[in-house]
Design an enzyme around this catalytic site. Structure first.
Site, PDB file in Angstrom:
ATOM      1  N   THR A 220      -4.845   6.163   3.245  1.00  0.00           N
ATOM      2  CA  THR A 220      -4.304   4.828   3.070  1.00  0.00           C
ATOM      3  C   THR A 220      -2.865   4.774   3.454  1.00  0.00           C
ATOM      4  O   THR A 220      -2.330   3.721   3.683  1.00  0.00           O
ATOM      5  CB  THR A 220      -4.463   4.389   1.606  1.00  0.00           C
ATOM      6  OG1 THR A 220      -3.801   5.345   0.765  1.00  0.00           O
ATOM      7  CG2 THR A 220      -5.911   4.304   1.251  1.00  0.00           C
TER       8      THR A 220
ATOM      9  N   GLY B 219       0.809  -1.212   0.000  1.00  0.00           N
ATOM     10  CA  GLY B 219       0.000   0.000   0.000  1.00  0.00           C
ATOM     11  C   GLY B 219       0.841   1.259   0.000  1.00  0.00           C
ATOM     12  O   GLY B 219       1.914   1.334  -0.605  1.00  0.00           O
ATOM     13  N   SER B 220       0.374   2.261   0.741  1.00  0.00           N
ATOM     14  CA  SER B 220       0.964   3.598   0.657  1.00  0.00           C
ATOM     15  C   SER B 220       2.377   3.705   1.202  1.00  0.00           C
ATOM     16  O   SER B 220       3.031   4.744   1.020  1.00  0.00           O
ATOM     17  CB  SER B 220       0.064   4.603   1.394  1.00  0.00           C
ATOM     18  OG  SER B 220      -1.185   4.697   0.746  1.00  0.00           O
ATOM     19  N   THR B 221       2.872   2.675   1.877  1.00  0.00           N
ATOM     20  CA  THR B 221       4.268   2.729   2.337  1.00  0.00           C
ATOM     21  C   THR B 221       5.238   2.777   1.159  1.00  0.00           C
ATOM     22  O   THR B 221       6.394   3.177   1.321  1.00  0.00           O
ATOM     23  CB  THR B 221       4.602   1.514   3.223  1.00  0.00           C
ATOM     24  OG1 THR B 221       4.360   0.311   2.496  1.00  0.00           O
ATOM     25  CG2 THR B 221       3.761   1.523   4.495  1.00  0.00           C
TER      26      THR B 221
END
Length: 570
Positions: A570, A292-294
């Site tokens: 997110t 995801g957003s990492t």
């Protein structure tokens, strides 16, 4: 004429017959004696020695696993195992019921075990009994029943370090985790002892012996205090949010040492009967997920490295969605124009997708590849997953866009925290180790120090007031990190109610020392974003780690509770 008396002749014949029989018997005995004493001497001597002399294996003591301060994490303690010579044991059937009771076995179970080994000279009745049971069996002095000294592995920390350490089998051989990875180092070499026994199986003389070589102790990088802290905080969060599981890893960014690695649900390595295969995996290393957003931090870094943008560039994310072919990329709301720190702090999918699409696919893929995605870390942990990162030559436009915000590839928790450790270490990707290092270890440079410093400043904004990761703040320290919330894949696409909540970051941001990742698998209820679920766990673990290692604060002052945006991204 008087007839001769027949008696002398009969007596003479009988005497001759007896003499003949005597000579025959003596000859037979002499022949038999010659056969036994000369012809079969070596064979019979060997048979006699086999009945009185035995070569007994002397088990080797397995080396200890120690934490970085020398605290024992895995030790082997001496125990007795009960065994029998089935043929001799058969003569003591009257004693079977009381022996079965002492061994906590049913009489029929004991009988079956012996019946299946009648043609052998050795069968275990019960392995690794406690000392009281062993002493009781010895006191019974049942013919054919003996004790054998062995070693049993014991884990003082129980389930706190179970996934990391793994466990051994009943013969003290490594089966999972670091016990398996370092089995050759830890396992010693068994010795042997040549003994003479009496008819009761008791040792009356030792002829010769070859001593066992004990295994070597191993000092791990793990800190027992940090391990317990991470275990406690992760377990509490999984329960609080009704999640099906979670993982956390604490890494020293300078040396690449793993200070803690925990998973939920866990298992007790001291209870072999309670093992369940799904619970045995070290999911921080073996399981992968879409981050995801990492991943947005690395999308931004690729754009900066290629000179497509600067730290002050503004990306218009209006109207909160982006059409890519037949697909749409959406933000939680219209975030408007955002600079690069804003894309990270507000976690804009649209902003990250625009950046990704502005790049040559090779450059984006190269950044992901350099920080370790798509390949195992080579830490040596058994079953370590490499995740997946498709070659840029196979990317479609939508795949390039979604890669920018963490969909279309998979990583492990260890890979993710290692990649962030590279930013923390000034652009040097550390070599992960589970053994203590007494000096900083040179890794591989994957980005310039200037780029890493710029990213750190941007990632600090995520944890500041108004950022999605404000709950990850640590009193007195500057923290850099990123939230991530990804939908889990399901049949035909992605689930609308199953998520992975993630926070990964490092501190102190001014001179990074530790990196921590927290992954919560399927938090249930209305609270499921990484900033809501995983960030507070990060804060607790990082707070304890910094204090336990006496790291000087880099943001002194009174801590004030911070407020985040109305919605976590997110």
């Amino acid at each position: 004429m008087k007839r001769p008396d027949p008696a002398p002749s009969i007596w003479l014949r009988r005497s001759r017959l007896l003499l003949l029989v005597f000579v025959a018997v003596c000859g037979t005995l002499a022949a038999r004696a010659f056969e036994l004493q000369v012809l079969r001497h070596d064979f019979l001597l060997g048979q006699g020695q086999e009945r009185q002399q035995r070569v007994v294996e002397v088990p080797a003591h397995r080396g200890m696993l120690l934490d970085r301060s020398g605290a024992p994490l895995a030790v082997s303690t001496p125990v007795d195992s009960v065994w029998a010579d089935p043929r001799e044991f058969e003569t003591a059937r009257a004693d079977w019921p009381r022996l079965a009771k002492a061994l906590d076995m049913r009489h029929a179970q004991l009988a079956r075990r012996v019946a299946g080994a009648r043609e052998r000279e050795f069968v275990y009745l019960r392995r690794q009994v406690n000392p009281e049971v062993g002493a009781g069996v010895a006191a019974m002095a049942i013919p054919g029943v003996h004790l054998r000294r062995e070693y049993r592995r014991y884990y003082p920390s129980g389930e706190v370090a179970a996934h990391l350490l793994g466990f051994t089998d009943i013969d003290d051989r490594g089966q999972e985790g670091l016990e398996l990875a370092f089995d050759e180092w830890l396992r010693g070499r068994a010795g042997s002892e040549h003994i003479v026994q009496n008819r009761l199986g008791q040792t009356i003389r030792r002829l010769q012996s070859e001593p066992a070589e004990p295994g070597r102790d191993l000092v791990l990088s793990v800190d027992k205090r940090i391990q317990y802290l991470a275990y406690r905080e992760l377990k509490a969060a999984v329960r609080r949010h009704g999640a099906i599981g979670g993982s956390a890893v604490v890494l020293d960014v300078r040396s690449g040492e793993v200070l803690a690695m925990v998973n939920q649900p866990a298992f007790n390595p001291n209870d072999r009967g309670g093992f369940r295969n799904p619970a045995l995996r070290n999911r921080a290393v073996t399981d992968v997920f879409e981050p995801g957003s990492t991943m947005k931090a690395f999308t931004v870094s690729a754009a900066l490295e290629q000179g497509r943008v600067s730290a002050f560039s503004v990306i218009d994310t209006s109207p909160g969605e982006l059409q890519v072919g037949r697909h749409r990329v959406r933000d939680r709301r219209d975030l408007g124009p955002l600079d690069l720190p804003g894309i990270l702090s507000q976690s804009s999918n649209v902003g990250a997708a625009r950046l990704a699409l502005s790049l040559d696919p090779r450059s984006l893929w190269s950044m992901f590849d350099r920080v370790g995605f798509g390949a195992a870390s080579a830490s040596g942990f058994p079953g370590e997953a490499g995740g997946s990162l498709a070659h840029f030559g196979r990317w479609r436009e939508i795949e390039q866009a979604t890669m920018g915000f963490g969909y279309g590839l998979s990583v492990s928790a260890l890979q993710l925290v290692r990649a962030y450790a590279a930013i923390a270490a000034g652009g040097v990707l550390p070599e992960v180790t589970y053994q203590r290092r007494d000096a900083p270890h040179a890794g591989q440079r994957v980005m310039s120090a200037a780029l890493a410093a710029a990213l750190t400043k941007m990632l600090e904004s995520v944890v500041e007031e108004g950022g999605t990761g404000w709950r990850a703040a640590v009193q007195g320290y500057r923290v850099a990190g990123k939230t991530g919330t990804s939908k889990k894949s399901a049949a035909g696409g992605y689930s609308e109610d199953r998520y992975m909540a993630v926070f990964v970051g490092y501190a102190p941001a001014s001179r990074p020392r530790f990196a921590v990742v927290v992954v919560i698998n399927e938090p249930r209820g209305e609270v499921y974003y990484g900033g809501q679920v995983a960030a507070p766990v990060f804060s607790a673990i990082m707070t304890g780690t910094l204090r336990l290692f006496d790291v000087m604060p880099d943001q002194p002052g009174i801590f004030q509770a911070r407020r985040g945006p109305r919605e976590d991204a997110t």
